[in-house]
Design a protein around this motif. Structure first.
Motif, mmCIF file in Angstrom:
data_model
loop_
_atom_site.group_PDB
_atom_site.id
_atom_site.type_symbol
_atom_site.label_atom_id
_atom_site.label_comp_id
_atom_site.label_asym_id
_atom_site.label_seq_id
_atom_site.Cartn_x
_atom_site.Cartn_y
_atom_site.Cartn_z
ATOM 1 N N MET A 122 35.079 125.348 18.699
ATOM 2 C CA MET A 122 35.247 126.229 19.863
ATOM 3 C C MET A 122 36.001 127.494 19.490
ATOM 4 S SD MET A 122 35.936 123.964 23.278
ATOM 5 C CE MET A 122 37.303 122.991 22.639
ATOM 6 N N ASN A 123 37.020 127.364 18.677
ATOM 7 C CA ASN A 123 37.818 128.514 18.254
ATOM 8 C C ASN A 123 36.938 129.548 17.563
ATOM 9 O OD1 ASN A 123 40.105 130.094 17.660
ATOM 10 N ND2 ASN A 123 40.491 128.995 15.755
ATOM 11 N N GLN A 124 36.093 129.077 16.651
ATOM 12 C CA GLN A 124 35.209 129.986 15.930
ATOM 13 C C GLN A 124 34.169 130.595 16.864
ATOM 14 O OE1 GLN A 124 36.208 130.115 12.747
ATOM 15 N NE2 GLN A 124 34.859 131.787 12.133
ATOM 16 N N LEU A 125 33.621 129.765 17.754
ATOM 17 C CA LEU A 125 32.620 130.261 18.706
ATOM 18 C C LEU A 125 33.194 131.356 19.603
ATOM 19 C CD1 LEU A 125 31.031 126.850 19.746
ATOM 20 C CD2 LEU A 125 29.761 128.767 18.759
ATOM 21 N N LEU A 126 34.356 131.110 20.151
ATOM 22 C CA LEU A 126 34.967 132.058 21.091
ATOM 23 C C LEU A 126 35.374 133.348 20.381
ATOM 24 C CD1 LEU A 126 37.010 129.363 22.974
ATOM 25 C CD2 LEU A 126 35.301 130.839 24.052
ATOM 26 N N GLN A 127 35.918 133.227 19.180
ATOM 27 C CA GLN A 127 36.282 134.434 18.438
ATOM 28 C C GLN A 127 35.045 135.231 18.052
ATOM 29 O OE1 GLN A 127 39.486 134.499 15.478
ATOM 30 N NE2 GLN A 127 39.950 132.382 16.002
ATOM 31 N N SER A 128 33.928 134.542 17.823
ATOM 32 C CA SER A 128 32.701 135.258 17.454
ATOM 33 C C SER A 128 32.222 136.167 18.580
ATOM 34 C CB SER A 128 31.595 134.261 17.092
ATOM 35 O OG SER A 128 31.039 133.663 18.258
ATOM 36 N N GLN A 129 32.669 135.889 19.799
ATOM 37 C CA GLN A 129 32.286 136.701 20.958
ATOM 38 C C GLN A 129 33.323 137.782 21.250
ATOM 39 O OE1 GLN A 129 29.112 135.768 22.304
ATOM 40 N NE2 GLN A 129 29.282 134.520 20.446
ATOM 41 N N GLY A 130 34.256 137.967 20.320
ATOM 42 C CA GLY A 130 35.254 139.022 20.465
ATOM 43 C C GLY A 130 36.439 138.638 21.327
ATOM 44 N N LEU A 131 36.645 137.338 21.566
ATOM 45 C CA LEU A 131 37.733 136.899 22.429
ATOM 46 C C LEU A 131 39.013 136.632 21.640
ATOM 47 C CD1 LEU A 131 35.870 134.500 24.883
ATOM 48 C CD2 LEU A 131 36.150 136.974 24.976
ATOM 49 N N ARG A 132 40.120 136.742 22.342
ATOM 50 C CA ARG A 132 41.446 136.493 21.772
ATOM 51 C C ARG A 132 41.825 135.057 22.144
ATOM 52 N NH1 ARG A 132 45.857 139.210 19.721
ATOM 53 N NH2 ARG A 132 47.903 138.825 20.656
ATOM 54 N N GLU B 284 32.007 134.671 33.339
ATOM 55 C CA GLU B 284 30.917 135.645 33.515
ATOM 56 C C GLU B 284 30.746 136.537 32.292
ATOM 57 O OE1 GLU B 284 31.830 137.657 37.161
ATOM 58 O OE2 GLU B 284 31.110 136.001 38.406
ATOM 59 N N ARG B 285 30.705 135.889 31.122
ATOM 60 C CA ARG B 285 30.489 136.604 29.872
ATOM 61 C C ARG B 285 29.131 136.219 29.287
ATOM 62 N NH1 ARG B 285 36.295 135.483 29.349
ATOM 63 N NH2 ARG B 285 37.428 137.394 28.812
ATOM 64 N N GLU B 286 28.471 137.182 28.700
ATOM 65 C CA GLU B 286 27.219 136.931 28.001
ATOM 66 C C GLU B 286 27.508 136.336 26.625
ATOM 67 O OE1 GLU B 286 24.071 137.330 29.026
ATOM 68 O OE2 GLU B 286 24.750 137.960 31.030
ATOM 69 N N ILE B 287 26.589 135.523 26.133
ATOM 70 C CA ILE B 287 26.743 134.902 24.815
ATOM 71 C C ILE B 287 25.842 135.604 23.804
ATOM 72 C CG2 ILE B 287 26.355 132.806 23.459
ATOM 73 C CD1 ILE B 287 27.088 131.179 25.920
ATOM 74 N N ASP B 288 26.454 136.061 22.719
ATOM 75 C CA ASP B 288 25.689 136.582 21.586
ATOM 76 C C ASP B 288 25.278 135.372 20.751
ATOM 77 O OD1 ASP B 288 24.928 137.539 19.016
ATOM 78 O OD2 ASP B 288 25.980 139.420 19.388
ATOM 79 N N ARG B 289 24.027 134.980 20.853
ATOM 80 C CA ARG B 289 23.570 133.721 20.258
ATOM 81 C C ARG B 289 23.612 133.737 18.729
ATOM 82 N NH1 ARG B 289 19.155 131.164 24.386
ATOM 83 N NH2 ARG B 289 20.175 131.849 26.305
ATOM 84 N N GLU B 290 23.270 134.848 18.127
ATOM 85 C CA GLU B 290 23.293 134.915 16.661
ATOM 86 C C GLU B 290 24.716 134.780 16.139
ATOM 87 O OE1 GLU B 290 20.886 134.791 14.390
ATOM 88 O OE2 GLU B 290 19.633 134.379 16.133
ATOM 89 N N LYS B 291 25.650 135.424 16.814
ATOM 90 C CA LYS B 291 27.053 135.303 16.395
ATOM 91 C C LYS B 291 27.567 133.879 16.605
ATOM 92 C CE LYS B 291 28.429 140.131 16.925
ATOM 93 N NZ LYS B 291 29.307 141.111 17.644
#
Length: 393
Positions: A36-46, A248-255
């Motif tokens: 989850m940490n890697q997934l969330l950071q991949s979307q530019g989240l802190r 309400e955030r979009e997911i960048d699937r490739e990232k």
């Protein structure tokens, strides 16, 4: 629970406005959080993370985007909590170690403008120190037999404790569990009006494809080894999707796909040497040993050595018997380590060999070892061994 709530009230309830994903489970909590940490950071989240135990430094328990809390901040917060303890001790007993860490974590994360906090339960759930939060998503990765002295002697009793993190109206993600555990979690979720998402039902990850009816990802590769990591990744993806939907955030699937492939988690089937081949795996209870054994069997290796150590309060004899029964050709070695309550040479089983000095053994193995060496057992043991490899032992 009264004490920790009282302490948080005195601190102004720093946990109150944190966006939290709360994670419980017998095994898989750390790996699920790592995904989850890697997934969330991949979307530019802190992303803030709170996990235990630590592998290298106590600072590693409290991180923001993988960066451990700085020693200066750690010391300042520790002093603040120790001052608080004097006031709390007028009503309750002094703080325990884990309570201190939880309070420090909440204070540290409070003003850090975090998008999300991944909060790992210490033990159980219902009566755990972390269970003072109102999370956006609750996660129960697995439920098995562990900490029976604290959580109960049956799987049902333990499941009641794990399900204690379920909160009213908050979605729950449940990993693969036995029918009796599923029944308890379903009942708790229904009572709380909490939507329940079950592995293998509402979501699944098979043959590199994740699907939950709304999100589909193909050709997935995972950075963590082992069939059980597919289960953990599926749980992580479902919780990630729920959080992104709620915010309400979009997911960048490739990232997101790249993030799964890049995920690492110290001490969980972690390869620390290629020549010779050495793995570290904190299989600290029977269910975790079952997963390690299954992985070794799938590799079909001909020459396997297992170096094992654990705490006496664990079901270590059952763990050793499982290894001997399922991996009869493996060379099983026992050792001890610098921790109160660790097993000793008197605790071995017939057919196992005791290694008095595991550091000397590892030096010799790295020179002459043949086949694969799996170092496993207590996470505290794995932590000590890992430090040797961190310093290029």
């Amino acid at each position: 629970m009264e004490k920790i709530r009282y302490a948080l009230d005195l601190l102004g309830n720093p946990e109150g406005n944190l966006p939290i994903i709360h994670v419980a489970g017998t095994n898989g909590k750390g790996s699920t959080i790592a995904f989850m940490n890697q997934l969330l950071q991949s979307q530019g989240l802190r992303v803030g993370t709170f996990v235990s135990p630590h592998m290298v430094s106590v600072h590693d328990r409290i991180c923001i985007n993988n960066q451990p809390i700085a020693d200066e901040h750690y010391r300042q917060l520790l002093e603040q909590i120790l001052d608080l303890e004097q006031e709390v001790a007028r009503v309750y007993e002094p703080f325990r170690y884990f309570e201190v860490m939880v309070l420090m974590m909440f204070l540290y994360f409070k003003d850090k403008a975090l998008d999300v906090v991944l909060l790992e339960v210490g033990i159980g759930g219902l009566l755990d120190t972390t269970n003072v939060v109102d999370p956006l998503v609750s996660v129960i990765s697995t439920v098995g037999m562990d900490h029976q002295d604290l959580l109960g002697s049956s799987l049902g009793e333990i499941a009641e404790q794990k399900a204690g993190i379920i909160k009213p109206k908050r979605p729950v993600v449940l990993g693969p569990v036995r029918p009796e555990v599923l029944e308890i979690c379903q009942r708790k979720a229904e009572q709380a009006g909490a939507p329940l998402y079950r592995s293998g039902w509402e979501f699944q990850l098979e043959e590199g494809r994740f699907e939950n009816g709304s999100l589909a990802l193909d050709a997935l590769e995972l950075g963590l080894a082992g069939r059980h990591q597919e289960e953990n990744a599926a749980v992580a993806l479902q919780a990630f999707w729920l959080f992104m939907q709620a915010s309400e955030r979009e997911i960048d699937r490739e990232k997101a796909k790249q993030a799964l492939a890049q995920t690492r988690w110290a001490g969980r089937l972690e390869q620390v040497s290629q020549r010779p081949t050495i793995f570290l795996d904190g299989a600290h209870n029977v269910p975790a040993v079952e997963r390690l054994v299954a992985h070794i069997q799938n590799q079909r290796e001909q020459d396997v050595t297992i170096l094992f150590s654990a705490l006496k309060r664990k079901d270590f004899k059952e763990m050793l018997e499982l290894i001997q029964r399922e991996l009869p050709k493996a060379n099983l070695l026992l050792t001890s380590f610098a921790y109160d309550g660790a097993i000793s040479d008197e605790d071995g089983l017939a057919g196992s060999t005791y290694v008095a000095d595991y550091q000397a053994f590892l030096k010799e193995w790295r020179k002459k070892g043949v086949g694969s060496l799996y170092i496993t057992g207590s996470l505290y043991f794995i932590s000590q061994v890992r430090r040797l490899f961190e310093h290029k032992y």
